[in-house]
Design an enzyme around this catalytic site. Sequence first.
Site, PDB file in Angstrom:
ATOM      1  N   CYS A 135       0.836  -1.203   0.000  1.00 43.10           N
ATOM      2  CA  CYS A 135       0.000   0.000   0.000  1.00 43.10           C
ATOM      3  C   CYS A 135       0.874   1.258   0.000  1.00 43.10           C
ATOM      4  CB  CYS A 135      -1.010  -0.029   1.138  1.00 43.10           C
ATOM      5  SG  CYS A 135      -2.370   1.158   0.882  1.00 43.10           S
ATOM      6  N   HIS A 173      -3.660  -5.154   0.575  1.00 47.03           N
ATOM      7  CA  HIS A 173      -3.155  -5.429   1.929  1.00 47.03           C
ATOM      8  C   HIS A 173      -3.245  -6.922   2.257  1.00 47.03           C
ATOM      9  CE1 HIS A 173      -2.594  -1.401   3.699  1.00 47.03           C
ATOM     10  NE2 HIS A 173      -3.631  -1.019   2.965  1.00 47.03           N
ATOM     11  N   GLU A 192      -1.656  -8.348   4.519  1.00 41.75           N
ATOM     12  CA  GLU A 192      -1.316  -8.529   5.941  1.00 41.75           C
ATOM     13  C   GLU A 192      -2.478  -8.356   6.895  1.00 41.75           C
ATOM     14  OE1 GLU A 192      -1.043  -4.004   5.751  1.00 41.75           O
ATOM     15  OE2 GLU A 192      -1.180  -5.724   4.410  1.00 41.75           O
TER      16      GLU A 192
END
Length: 249
Positions: free
Chosen positions: A94, A185, A187
């Site tokens: 990001c 994203h 994560e």
Amino acid sequence: MTGPRVLVVEHAADCPPALVGDWLAAAGCTLDVARPYAGDPLPDPLPGRLTHDALLVLGGPMGAEDEDRHAWLAPTKELVRAAVAAGVPTLGICLGHQLVAGALGGTVAVNPRGQQLGLLEVGWTDAAADDPLVGGLTAGARRGVHWNNDVVTALPAGAVVLARTADGAVQAARFAPAAWGLQLHPEVTAEVLRPWAEDDRGSHEARGIDQERLLADIEVARPELEAAWAPVAHRFAELAETAGAGEPR
């Protein structure tokens, strides 16, 4: 013999490495998390002094060009350039994706189509098929979580687009032979996203976005997303291990 050491640049306390950190640790990596917003120094960016086997640059609420308000962003870009020059595997997520792009000569701007939000399809390009990071892994990675206002609007020279969103925005790219960026994203979990949702509550309410439904959908999709993106983190760990076994930098 110890596993590869990964330098992680974290830009905000509520933007941690989370699942990607867990996956890298499971793959044998040691994570050194630098929190420059809390006063942690960044390593010397001179290529000959880099001591890590890989660099992971995370997301954050600031813009990639907000160097006047966040003093560590310019040194982070210097670190990216040094890592790329030394062939150190580098991955930006990001904001990190945008910082890598900007460090290497690309441009970043507010997405004219508005905020990218929630679960979006990943539009892999043909170039992704034999990419060193995602090649062979794209069939399972069909969706990813997005939560961003800015996008990379011009790629650095020599960069390769690996995925685009349905509206054409760069979603994943290889910026250099061993440097990648993901606008999505991999994560995050719904729990990680909750403070981000709280920050955006007013604008989302004005747009009629049901945050609870959005977060619930992401939580339901968690097994799918973990199965899709954990192998990418493991591949990054393999690249870091290979780099670490090479000549001293």
